[in-house]
Motif scaffolding. Sequence first.
Motif, PDB file in Angstrom:
ATOM      1  N   LEU A 224       0.835  -1.123   0.003  1.00  0.00           N
ATOM      2  CA  LEU A 224      -0.042  -0.055   0.220  1.00  0.00           C
ATOM      3  C   LEU A 224       0.742   1.342   0.039  1.00  0.00           C
ATOM      4  O   LEU A 224       0.578   2.266  -0.890  1.00  0.00           O
ATOM      5  CB  LEU A 224      -0.959   0.031   1.118  1.00  0.00           C
ATOM      6  N   LYS A 225       1.875   1.201   0.737  1.00  0.00           N
ATOM      7  CA  LYS A 225       2.868   2.314   0.861  1.00  0.00           C
ATOM      8  C   LYS A 225       3.300   2.558  -0.459  1.00  0.00           C
ATOM      9  O   LYS A 225       3.436   4.074  -1.047  1.00  0.00           O
ATOM     10  CB  LYS A 225       3.769   2.397   2.009  1.00  0.00           C
ATOM     11  N   GLY A 226       3.796   1.541  -1.244  1.00  0.00           N
ATOM     12  CA  GLY A 226       4.439   1.797  -2.388  1.00  0.00           C
ATOM     13  C   GLY A 226       3.390   2.643  -3.542  1.00  0.00           C
ATOM     14  O   GLY A 226       4.103   3.163  -4.437  1.00  0.00           O
ATOM     15  N   GLU A 227       2.321   2.424  -3.227  1.00  0.00           N
ATOM     16  CA  GLU A 227       1.395   3.149  -4.308  1.00  0.00           C
ATOM     17  C   GLU A 227       0.930   4.430  -3.662  1.00  0.00           C
ATOM     18  O   GLU A 227       0.596   5.001  -4.684  1.00  0.00           O
ATOM     19  CB  GLU A 227       0.063   1.931  -4.702  1.00  0.00           C
ATOM     20  N   LEU A 228       0.486   4.276  -2.568  1.00  0.00           N
ATOM     21  CA  LEU A 228      -0.162   5.394  -1.947  1.00  0.00           C
ATOM     22  C   LEU A 228       0.549   6.571  -1.589  1.00  0.00           C
ATOM     23  O   LEU A 228       0.018   7.874  -1.972  1.00  0.00           O
ATOM     24  CB  LEU A 228      -0.959   5.293  -0.613  1.00  0.00           C
ATOM     25  N   ILE A 229       1.899   6.594  -1.290  1.00  0.00           N
ATOM     26  CA  ILE A 229       2.966   7.498  -0.847  1.00  0.00           C
ATOM     27  C   ILE A 229       3.093   8.526  -2.011  1.00  0.00           C
ATOM     28  O   ILE A 229       2.762   9.736  -2.065  1.00  0.00           O
ATOM     29  CB  ILE A 229       4.113   7.131  -0.330  1.00  0.00           C
ATOM     30  N   PRO A 230       3.254   8.092  -3.257  1.00  0.00           N
ATOM     31  CA  PRO A 230       3.350   8.793  -4.612  1.00  0.00           C
ATOM     32  C   PRO A 230       2.291   9.511  -4.919  1.00  0.00           C
ATOM     33  O   PRO A 230       2.135  10.581  -5.329  1.00  0.00           O
ATOM     34  CB  PRO A 230       3.865   8.016  -5.486  1.00  0.00           C
ATOM     35  N   ILE A 409       1.337   3.733  10.170  1.00  0.00           N
ATOM     36  CA  ILE A 409       1.984   4.513  11.216  1.00  0.00           C
ATOM     37  C   ILE A 409       1.864   3.885  12.595  1.00  0.00           C
ATOM     38  O   ILE A 409       2.378   3.691  13.575  1.00  0.00           O
ATOM     39  CB  ILE A 409       2.265   6.027  11.162  1.00  0.00           C
ATOM     40  N   LEU A 410       0.185   4.054  12.967  1.00  0.00           N
ATOM     41  CA  LEU A 410      -0.183   3.750  14.105  1.00  0.00           C
ATOM     42  C   LEU A 410      -0.003   2.052  14.401  1.00  0.00           C
ATOM     43  O   LEU A 410       0.258   1.825  15.587  1.00  0.00           O
ATOM     44  CB  LEU A 410      -1.712   4.233  14.271  1.00  0.00           C
ATOM     45  N   PHE A 411      -0.133   1.380  13.203  1.00  0.00           N
ATOM     46  CA  PHE A 411       0.341  -0.007  13.429  1.00  0.00           C
ATOM     47  C   PHE A 411       1.597  -0.102  14.024  1.00  0.00           C
ATOM     48  O   PHE A 411       2.070  -1.083  14.838  1.00  0.00           O
ATOM     49  CB  PHE A 411      -0.339  -0.832  12.074  1.00  0.00           C
ATOM     50  N   GLU A 412       2.458   0.550  13.182  1.00  0.00           N
ATOM     51  CA  GLU A 412       4.101   0.347  13.789  1.00  0.00           C
ATOM     52  C   GLU A 412       4.138   0.894  15.121  1.00  0.00           C
ATOM     53  O   GLU A 412       5.053   0.228  15.638  1.00  0.00           O
ATOM     54  CB  GLU A 412       4.786   1.203  12.641  1.00  0.00           C
ATOM     55  N   SER A 432       5.705  11.768  14.558  1.00  0.00           N
ATOM     56  CA  SER A 432       5.808  13.092  13.603  1.00  0.00           C
ATOM     57  C   SER A 432       6.997  12.657  12.703  1.00  0.00           C
ATOM     58  O   SER A 432       6.720  13.183  11.574  1.00  0.00           O
ATOM     59  CB  SER A 432       6.894  13.791  14.548  1.00  0.00           C
ATOM     60  N   LYS A 433       8.154  11.704  12.829  1.00  0.00           N
ATOM     61  CA  LYS A 433       8.917  11.559  11.890  1.00  0.00           C
ATOM     62  C   LYS A 433       8.150  10.620  10.782  1.00  0.00           C
ATOM     63  O   LYS A 433       8.488  10.873   9.457  1.00  0.00           O
ATOM     64  CB  LYS A 433      10.060  10.602  12.589  1.00  0.00           C
ATOM     65  N   LYS A 434       7.427   9.573  11.203  1.00  0.00           N
ATOM     66  CA  LYS A 434       6.637   8.725  10.153  1.00  0.00           C
ATOM     67  C   LYS A 434       5.639   9.762   9.144  1.00  0.00           C
ATOM     68  O   LYS A 434       5.541   9.419   8.164  1.00  0.00           O
ATOM     69  CB  LYS A 434       6.247   7.642  10.836  1.00  0.00           C
ATOM     70  N   LEU A 435       5.134  10.676   9.967  1.00  0.00           N
ATOM     71  CA  LEU A 435       4.129  11.421   9.287  1.00  0.00           C
ATOM     72  C   LEU A 435       4.681  12.369   8.139  1.00  0.00           C
ATOM     73  O   LEU A 435       4.258  12.645   6.959  1.00  0.00           O
ATOM     74  CB  LEU A 435       3.142  12.550  10.040  1.00  0.00           C
ATOM     75  N   GLU A 436       6.121  12.732   8.367  1.00  0.00           N
ATOM     76  CA  GLU A 436       6.922  13.329   7.390  1.00  0.00           C
ATOM     77  C   GLU A 436       7.267  12.653   6.532  1.00  0.00           C
ATOM     78  O   GLU A 436       7.455  13.042   5.247  1.00  0.00           O
ATOM     79  CB  GLU A 436       8.051  14.080   8.181  1.00  0.00           C
ATOM     80  N   TYR A 438       5.936   9.578   5.260  1.00  0.00           N
ATOM     81  CA  TYR A 438       4.793   8.949   4.625  1.00  0.00           C
ATOM     82  C   TYR A 438       3.863  10.046   3.901  1.00  0.00           C
ATOM     83  O   TYR A 438       3.342   9.831   2.597  1.00  0.00           O
ATOM     84  CB  TYR A 438       3.922   8.053   5.251  1.00  0.00           C
ATOM     85  N   CYS A 439       3.551  11.266   4.668  1.00  0.00           N
ATOM     86  CA  CYS A 439       2.561  12.002   4.135  1.00  0.00           C
ATOM     87  C   CYS A 439       3.172  13.290   3.725  1.00  0.00           C
ATOM     88  O   CYS A 439       2.286  14.250   3.343  1.00  0.00           O
ATOM     89  CB  CYS A 439       1.380  12.263   5.445  1.00  0.00           C
ATOM     90  N   GLY A 440       4.410  13.776   4.418  1.00  0.00           N
ATOM     91  CA  GLY A 440       5.073  14.990   3.853  1.00  0.00           C
ATOM     92  C   GLY A 440       4.517  16.068   4.784  1.00  0.00           C
ATOM     93  O   GLY A 440       4.554  17.047   4.260  1.00  0.00           O
ATOM     94  N   ILE A 441       4.313  15.872   5.998  1.00  0.00           N
ATOM     95  CA  ILE A 441       3.641  16.711   7.076  1.00  0.00           C
ATOM     96  C   ILE A 441       4.068  16.572   8.572  1.00  0.00           C
ATOM     97  O   ILE A 441       4.384  15.538   8.730  1.00  0.00           O
ATOM     98  CB  ILE A 441       2.056  16.759   7.174  1.00  0.00           C
ATOM     99  N   THR A 442       4.322  17.647   9.140  1.00  0.00           N
ATOM    100  CA  THR A 442       4.731  17.488  10.473  1.00  0.00           C
ATOM    101  C   THR A 442       3.854  18.028  11.424  1.00  0.00           C
ATOM    102  O   THR A 442       3.306  19.317  11.314  1.00  0.00           O
ATOM    103  CB  THR A 442       6.038  18.464  10.734  1.00  0.00           C
ATOM    104  N   PRO A 443       3.384  17.454  12.585  1.00  0.00           N
ATOM    105  CA  PRO A 443       2.251  17.633  13.262  1.00  0.00           C
ATOM    106  C   PRO A 443       2.740  18.524  14.235  1.00  0.00           C
ATOM    107  O   PRO A 443       3.621  18.684  14.738  1.00  0.00           O
ATOM    108  CB  PRO A 443       1.943  16.393  14.079  1.00  0.00           C
ATOM    109  N   PRO A 444       1.753  19.796  14.563  1.00  0.00           N
ATOM    110  CA  PRO A 444       2.049  20.920  15.401  1.00  0.00           C
ATOM    111  C   PRO A 444       1.458  20.573  16.722  1.00  0.00           C
ATOM    112  O   PRO A 444       1.988  21.365  17.703  1.00  0.00           O
ATOM    113  CB  PRO A 444       1.181  21.882  14.641  1.00  0.00           C
ATOM    114  N   ASN A 445       1.055  19.535  17.140  1.00  0.00           N
ATOM    115  CA  ASN A 445       0.801  19.197  18.446  1.00  0.00           C
ATOM    116  C   ASN A 445       0.859  17.597  18.939  1.00  0.00           C
ATOM    117  O   ASN A 445       1.300  16.931  17.972  1.00  0.00           O
ATOM    118  CB  ASN A 445      -0.916  19.639  18.652  1.00  0.00           C
TER     119      ASN A 445
END
Length: 546
Positions: A224-230, A409-412, A432-436, A438-445
Amino acid sequence: MLKVVRSQFNKPQQALHQKPACEAKPVNEEARTQIIQYPNLIPENLDFKIKLADFKRLVNEFQTVINISSILEWDSAVILPERATDNRAGEMSCQAKLAHEILTSKEMGNLISYLKEETNFTRLDKHEQALLREMKNQYNRGKNIPGILLQELASTIVQAQEAWSRTATAKDFSVFIPSLEKIIFLKRKIAEYIKYEKSPYDALLEAYEPGMTAEKLDKLFEELKGELIPIVKKINSLPKKTDTTFLNKDYDTEKQMELGKSLLKHIQFDFSRGCLDEGNTSFSLGIGPNNVRLVSVIFKNNIFYTMSTLLHEGFHGLYDQGFDPALATTPLFDAPSTGMHEAMARLGEIFIGKGLPFCNFFLPKLKDTFPEQLQNISPEQYYKAINDVQPSYVWSESDEAACNLHICILFEIERNLIEGKLTAKEVHDFWSKKLEEYCGITPPNDEICSHWSSGDIGYFPAYTLGNLYAAQIYNTMKKEIPDLEEQIANGNIATSVEWLKEKIFKYGKTESPSEIMTRVTGEQLNPGYYLNYIKDKYSKIYGIEL
């Protein structure tokens, strides 16, 4: 937001008004009297019939205790006074003790051993055989776990949910860390008592998705990551895009609740056998064929989130109302896995509720209720707005393209916590590291999720499995009902619901997820259906090639 509460013993089940077995006259008393008074009239296979009746009585008692737990959970989420948390912790601990004692009793073990003998097993009908298999699995799992451990976990969960409420208010994950540390400690202990081959996480995962392992999930998420991240990164790189501001206007919550109830009635949720309440989290509880309880957050500034959540919980409720009544008062009166239960909810919420045909039907009703907020909005505009791909830090509010990346991410996180590779204090930085990545974002909280406060370690993969099951099942539904989307556009949701009742709902837990998928779709779970759905949908919305 989108969770179905399930206990450590895989509940829902019995309607409260049904007479508990513990108050009923034992089924075998008459037979025993007959032996004494009329020895020449002893029925054939009497010993087998007596033991089968005893087994069903004991299962009924076990299920009754589990159902009481469900009511306490609903009460805790909806109306429990703030200062009653300590009392509720004691009540849940007592309930866990009683359920464990019945499940692992010597009587239960002896009856299971007797009925599983070949000569006796072949006398059982298919539902009785399925019930015996289920109780054997639960007995073998439960007998190795000390009851005091389950009591402590039940009490800890009540306290943890109160701590999570404070965490969410303060938006400070550190408030929750002590509770998470204790839950992980207890769940790891439970995994050790259950035993496992490769990972302690597998022992916990089995309670939610039988037969699934961390190793299998690793392979699935890699695909799924191989297809969804791009896909996510390509869409997020586009110049913006879609107007969604009208979704976030001020929407009166009482009117939303009234409209939501009307929507639930329209999809055939039976309010004579269920109810809807507002809460600070969303979930469903099936406690029997006539006692299905839905709880939903009502979002004042996002009408779509409210209606989407109600569809999700509503289809959970339809599933619970659709089980064969013959299965009631047993553990078979449930879905075969949390993944399959989530599949029905996601099918209603996503594949029906976020489709253009449903928008054509439902937007006029939204406009009737909120004319000022939705003035001049067309079905196509509404459709594009509710399907817009936007970076989100909250997994339950993320779009379809990114949702499974959040779940991965939550599974990991929870697997690493249970395997001892991550501590509770390290969770936020890992997230935070995984969101960046996989999704290209950094959480603010620090807000992450509430599932862990309810002890549901091993639940998260069910959402991805539910998405995949739903895509494959909906693909089959469209083939078998050629004008399905035309019917939905005209407001006919009943055809879809009746198809699900006949194909899936009524079977309850008598079939495994793999058996259901093979029977209904003709093949085992195939992620390709979901990936093709995502590519086709978003290619059309954004006019790009994916």
